[in-house]
Design a protein around this motif. Structure first.
Motif, PDB file in Angstrom:
ATOM      1  N   GLY A  83       5.111  14.748  29.986  1.00 14.62           N
ATOM      2  CA  GLY A  83       6.114  14.332  29.024  1.00 14.62           C
ATOM      3  C   GLY A  83       6.151  12.830  28.858  1.00 14.62           C
ATOM      4  O   GLY A  83       5.437  12.077  29.520  1.00 14.62           O
ATOM      5  N   SER A 280       0.890   8.980  22.408  1.00 14.96           N
ATOM      6  CA  SER A 280       1.589   9.692  21.345  1.00 14.96           C
ATOM      7  C   SER A 280       1.083   9.190  20.002  1.00 14.96           C
ATOM      8  O   SER A 280       0.871   7.993  19.818  1.00 14.96           O
ATOM      9  CB  SER A 280       3.097   9.443  21.424  1.00 14.96           C
ATOM     10  OG  SER A 280       3.744   9.947  20.274  1.00 14.96           O
ATOM     11  N   THR A 374       7.347  23.096  23.796  1.00 23.07           N
ATOM     12  CA  THR A 374       7.843  21.751  24.058  1.00 23.07           C
ATOM     13  C   THR A 374       9.375  21.761  24.034  1.00 23.07           C
ATOM     14  O   THR A 374       9.994  22.687  23.535  1.00 23.07           O
ATOM     15  CB  THR A 374       7.269  20.731  23.045  1.00 23.07           C
ATOM     16  OG1 THR A 374       5.851  20.860  23.016  1.00 23.07           O
ATOM     17  CG2 THR A 374       7.642  19.304  23.388  1.00 23.07           C
ATOM     18  N   HIS A 376      13.033  18.855  24.157  1.00 24.09           N
ATOM     19  CA  HIS A 376      13.492  17.472  24.088  1.00 24.09           C
ATOM     20  C   HIS A 376      14.959  17.422  24.502  1.00 24.09           C
ATOM     21  O   HIS A 376      15.715  18.368  24.272  1.00 24.09           O
ATOM     22  CB  HIS A 376      13.359  16.895  22.679  1.00 24.09           C
ATOM     23  CG  HIS A 376      13.914  15.504  22.561  1.00 24.09           C
ATOM     24  ND1 HIS A 376      13.159  14.389  22.826  1.00 24.09           N
ATOM     25  CD2 HIS A 376      15.160  15.065  22.262  1.00 24.09           C
ATOM     26  CE1 HIS A 376      13.916  13.315  22.687  1.00 24.09           C
ATOM     27  NE2 HIS A 376      15.135  13.696  22.345  1.00 24.09           N
ATOM     28  N   THR A 390      10.827  13.868  25.807  1.00 31.96           N
ATOM     29  CA  THR A 390      10.161  15.051  25.273  1.00 31.96           C
ATOM     30  C   THR A 390       9.106  15.477  26.279  1.00 31.96           C
ATOM     31  O   THR A 390       8.313  14.657  26.731  1.00 31.96           O
ATOM     32  CB  THR A 390       9.515  14.761  23.909  1.00 31.96           C
ATOM     33  OG1 THR A 390      10.456  14.099  23.057  1.00 31.96           O
ATOM     34  CG2 THR A 390       9.089  16.054  23.244  1.00 31.96           C
ATOM     35  N   THR A 392       6.505  18.991  27.829  1.00 30.19           N
ATOM     36  CA  THR A 392       5.819  20.165  27.291  1.00 30.19           C
ATOM     37  C   THR A 392       4.830  20.750  28.284  1.00 30.19           C
ATOM     38  O   THR A 392       4.384  20.075  29.212  1.00 30.19           O
ATOM     39  CB  THR A 392       5.087  19.800  25.984  1.00 30.19           C
ATOM     40  OG1 THR A 392       4.587  20.987  25.365  1.00 30.19           O
ATOM     41  CG2 THR A 392       3.952  18.835  26.242  1.00 30.19           C
ATOM     42  N   SER A 445      -0.947  13.207  21.678  1.00 29.73           N
ATOM     43  CA  SER A 445       0.269  14.021  21.610  1.00 29.73           C
ATOM     44  C   SER A 445       1.019  13.737  20.324  1.00 29.73           C
ATOM     45  O   SER A 445       0.861  12.674  19.717  1.00 29.73           O
ATOM     46  CB  SER A 445       1.179  13.701  22.805  1.00 29.73           C
ATOM     47  OG  SER A 445       2.437  14.333  22.672  1.00 29.73           O
ATOM     48  N   MET A 447       4.454  14.221  20.567  1.00 30.80           N
ATOM     49  CA  MET A 447       5.820  14.025  21.067  1.00 30.80           C
ATOM     50  C   MET A 447       6.330  12.635  20.677  1.00 30.80           C
ATOM     51  O   MET A 447       5.638  11.641  20.884  1.00 30.80           O
ATOM     52  CB  MET A 447       5.865  14.218  22.580  1.00 30.80           C
ATOM     53  CG  MET A 447       5.556  15.640  23.024  1.00 30.80           C
ATOM     54  SD  MET A 447       5.766  15.927  24.790  1.00 30.80           S
ATOM     55  CE  MET A 447       4.401  14.988  25.476  1.00 30.80           C
ATOM     56  N   PRO A 464      10.980  19.379  19.869  1.00 25.25           N
ATOM     57  CA  PRO A 464       9.668  20.013  20.013  1.00 25.25           C
ATOM     58  C   PRO A 464       9.131  20.427  18.651  1.00 25.25           C
ATOM     59  O   PRO A 464       9.789  20.224  17.622  1.00 25.25           O
ATOM     60  CB  PRO A 464       9.991  21.238  20.876  1.00 25.25           C
ATOM     61  CG  PRO A 464      11.390  21.594  20.511  1.00 25.25           C
ATOM     62  CD  PRO A 464      12.081  20.269  20.257  1.00 25.25           C
ATOM     63  N   ILE A 469       6.535  17.905  15.099  1.00 30.28           N
ATOM     64  CA  ILE A 469       7.492  17.007  15.753  1.00 30.28           C
ATOM     65  C   ILE A 469       7.667  15.728  14.945  1.00 30.28           C
ATOM     66  O   ILE A 469       8.790  15.273  14.690  1.00 30.28           O
ATOM     67  CB  ILE A 469       7.024  16.661  17.184  1.00 30.28           C
ATOM     68  CG1 ILE A 469       7.128  17.879  18.108  1.00 30.28           C
ATOM     69  CG2 ILE A 469       7.851  15.493  17.751  1.00 30.28           C
ATOM     70  CD1 ILE A 469       6.511  17.652  19.480  1.00 30.28           C
TER      71      ILE A 469
END
Length: 581
Positions: A83, A280, A374, A376, A390, A392, A445, A447, A464, A469
């Motif tokens: 995460g 991310s 996922t 959050h 966040t 997952t 990612s 997220m 998620p 997202i």
């Protein structure tokens, strides 16, 4: 849930929200009047407040909430996943991004994910030992507790240990998700020990206990990093993966490290926004989309044109995501250029307000540029500290593999790498060399934990939803900018475009028939709930699980918003910590 069109929401905001300028002259309060937490499960929200009442801060509460979600939401996250923790220290004003993304084992080369005929082996990429990256979430607990928390890890993890040991009632989404993944999960003896412990699959309303996970959490609480990544648990994780044909080593498990990174910062209209950097893809995409959209006064446009422009910004950001983003420790991400206002202006100039841009007209070649899954949660404490987290395991119940004796359900995040260049992953997004696996590399990612702050509001939000997202967070930001409160933002209808495939997806109620027809007239292809009846894949009925909290500085009040699509989520406000600074 009764759906409302985005147009109606925006009109209501314009009619009933007081002008910001009328309130900007007030001196902002030094501290919130208490704490606010919004998460996807009421037990997790309650654990956060329990930790605050024990003398902890938002960062201790973040560990507690995260750990309880790891127990009660194995469908979405867990100790076997990873995460991102976006943290704000009110005392210093510092924002930090704690990267606990999973890492690629050395054995996971692209060739391992091909069948003998050279075709991509989807089963190996999402199920079982080869689907799992080295977990990062336990290391994040240790790091955040030692560097930012006030309480020992044993206190912050106590609620999760108790709930894993004593059990919690199985809820509908849990039972439904297990039915969808049961064939895979029941391949593995360690998984059967946990999920078929009572002789049958989990049923709604039954108490679900995880004694092995409770023991693993206790060892983590007692021994810190070594309690998970070395010793008894580490040995069982490696043995369990390798017994199923994987190739983990004890050394690479023990070598996992949390990374602290500088968040992405941008300005959108009256808001300062702090969000997630690579690995991310969300922060760069948000910066691009918001700076593109700043060229129009969205609230003054009719809904079809507004959706058209937002969609075109999504299309361009996801095109860049495909080619340029990856783990910044392994590839040179052109972050400064991709997030610049000049670059966004150039992208804006390619948008025709009267016609959709077919995605295949945006170059598919690299240029010289250089929902249920996922979960959050969002926290603000009485000192003004904030946490947007966040986390997952990727798809429903991750890889489906629990190494025996650990209770740890491993992720299937390896599918988030570009395992075969140009081949879409489970969420339909593609990647190339920038996101190819390498030993110790972190997969890209979506997220996107995010902070927003204006002259009179402080906001924490995230959700998620796989590749959706990013666009759900974008719509949340636009909703707050339109004057919505936290609960209204959590309830906003959602739509999405990710460059390829070239379609607008939308959940139920997002568009009226008139708006849908207008978008089609502009040249957009829509994928709406029910389209599968006509031979298409259709779109999910509802998406995401947005959790958000806000601090209204003008009145010094806190609000929470928990997605109404998720009946077990909880947003709450308490006076805990107020007046005790």
């Amino acid at each position: 849930m009764k759906s409302r069109s985005i147009a109606a929401v925006f009109v209501a905001c314009l009619l009933f929200v007081a002008p910001l300028s009328a309130r900007d002259t007030r001196t902002p309060p030094a501290h919130p009047p208490g704490a606010a937490i919004a998460s996807a499960h009421e037990l997790a929200t309650d654990a956060g407040f329990e930790t605050l009442r024990a003398g902890g801060n938002a960062f201790d509460a973040a560990i507690a909430v995260s750990a309880v979600l790891s127990v009660v939401e194995p469908i979405s996250s867990g100790l076997g996943g990873g995460g991102f923790f976006l943290l704000h220290d009110a005392k210093t004003g510092k924002d930090v991004f704690v990267d606990a993304r999973e890492m690629s084992p050395a054995s996971a080369t692209p060739e391992r994910y091909l069948k003998p005929d050279g075709e991509f082996d989807r089963d190996r990429a999402i199920n079982g030992p080869w689907a799992a990256g080295i977990p990062g979430l336990p290391a994040a607990f240790v790091h955040v507790a030692q560097k930012y928390g006030k309480l020992p890890l044993s206190t912050s993890l106590a609620p999760a240990i108790r709930i894993a040991r004593d059990g919690f009632p199985v809820y509908a989404r849990f039972a439904r998700g297990y039915r969808q993944r049961s064939e895979v999960m029941e391949r593995y003896p360690g998984t059967r020990e946990v999920f078929l412990a009572g002789g049958a699959a989990p049923k709604e309303g039954e108490l679900f206990r995880q004694p092995d996970l409770a023991r693993t959490l206790q060892l983590l609480a007692d021994e810190g990093f070594d309690g998970f990544y070395r010793g008894e648990v580490g040995a069982k994780l490696v043995a369990g993966v390798n017994a199923e044909g994987g190739q983990w080593t004890a050394d690479e498990l023990a070598a996992y490290t949390v990374k602290e990174r500088d968040p992405i910062r941008l300005r959108y209209r009256d808001w300062d926004i702090v969000t997630a950097p690579p690995p991310s893809s969300g922060g760069i995409a948000l910066a691009q989309m918001l700076q593109i959209l700043e060229g129009w006064k969205l609230q003054e446009l009719d809904e079809p044109l507004r959706v058209h422009l937002v969609t075109e910004s999504m299309r361009r950001a996801f095109r860049d995501r495909t080619f340029y983003l990856g783990d910044p420790d392994f590839v040179k991400v052109p972050q400064r250029l991709l997030t610049s206002a000049d670059y966004a202006a150039g992208l804006r100039a390619t948008i025709n307000p009267a016609k959709a841009t077919p995605s295949d007209l945006l170059s598919g070649e690299q240029t010289p540029l250089e929902d249920d899954e996922t979960t959050h949660f969002s926290i603000i404490d009485a000192d003004g500290n904030r946490a947007a987290v966040t986390q997952t395991v990727n798809l429903l119940f991750g890889s489906g593999l629990v190494p025996p004796g650990t209770g740890v359900l491993l992720n299937n995040e390896m599918d988030d790498f570009a395992l075969k260049p140009g081949t879409p992953n489970a969420f339909g997004v593609m990647g190339f060399d920038a996101n190819a696996p390498q030993p110790g590399k972190r997969m890209l990612s979506s997220m996107t934990p995010t902070f927003m702050q204006s002259a009179d509001r402080v906001v924490v939000l995230g959700t998620p939803g796989g590749s959706r997202i990013i666009t759900m967070v974008l719509l949340g930001i636009l909703g707050y900018d339109a004057g919505l409160d936290a609960q209204a933002v959590a309830a906003l209808p959602r739509y999405h475009h990710q460059w390829m495939p070239d379609v607008i997806e939308a959940e139920s109620g997002a568009f009226t028939p008139q708006v849908a027809q207008a978008l089609q007239a502009l040249g957009h292809t829509l994928k709406l709930p029910g389209d599968e009846a006509a031979g298409g894949r259709g779109s999910s009925h509802v998406w995401g699980n947005l959790q958000t909290v806000e601090w209204d500085l003008s009145d010094n009040v806190l609000h929470g918003g928990s997605d109404p699509r998720n009946p077990v989520g909880k947003a709450a406000v308490e006076a805990v910590g107020a007046g005790k600074r």
